[in-house]
Scaffold this active site. Sequence first.
Site, PDB file in Angstrom:
ATOM      1  CE1 TYR A 158      -3.643   2.588   1.088  1.00  0.00           C
ATOM      2  CE2 TYR A 158      -2.051   3.235   2.770  1.00  0.00           C
ATOM      3  CZ  TYR A 158      -3.223   3.472   2.071  1.00  0.00           C
ATOM      4  OH  TYR A 158      -3.969   4.597   2.351  1.00  0.00           O
ATOM      5  CE  LYS A 162      -3.422   5.351  -0.917  1.00  0.00           C
ATOM      6  NZ  LYS A 162      -4.576   5.936  -1.617  1.00  0.00           N
TER       7      LYS A 162
END
Length: 261
Positions: A158, A162
């Site tokens: 994740y 990002k």
Amino acid sequence: MRRFEGYGVLITGAGRGIGEATARRLAGEGARVLVTDVDGDRAEKAAAGIRESGGSAEALYCDVGDRASVEAAVAYAVQTFGTLDVLVNNAYACHADAALFEDESDETWQRDLDITLTGAYRCARAALPHLAAAPDRRGAIVSIGSVNGEQDFGNHAYSAAKAGLAGLTRTLAGHAAPRGVRVNLIAPGTVRTEAWSGRESGLEAAAAHYPLGRVGLPADIAAAVAFLASRDAAWITGVTLPVDGGILIGRPAWRRDMFGE
């Protein structure tokens, strides 16, 4: 203030949380909003709530992991609204880390990157020609990143996705600027959403680490999206805006332990 009167807006992952709050905020300022989500029922419920409040909203199933689904959503927005002026990339995937990094699976890694990063790429690619055709150079892309893309807060895949989204924001901003489209990113800290259901104690523990003394609310992020998507930010592109309660500048619990403050 109705900064988005006449605008057509598409928001991904807008069935709940930050996406839903953003849809409500922009609709409240006059936008016609397409609420998309991989859960079509959830999207319809969010859109219905906006309509009940006097706003203009449509709902549509959209899987950002599928190019055809993304292109269909963009086409639907343009056909329904007659224009597409703002794209908000909010959909994401985040899986818990394995106890040891070497035990991470390719499938988990790929899923987080495909939805969080490549999904935003698919949406931007489909939307950009329409955003460039928006009147008065008002076309804008606002993506929802994370402080995880800036510092270590866990979640390897994740966080990498990002961070990649921040890089895409900069390169796409340079490409899109001559076409009259601005591209920016918001990096939220911990936000109280349904993703934290059943883990309220974790939110309370997290709040102690925020200089402003609390975790965020979806409305905090929606307000920042509204600014960056509006003409108030007409001379801003390619930036990452932390909306994080100060977590990137310091951690009060650490300062108390170290300095007694």
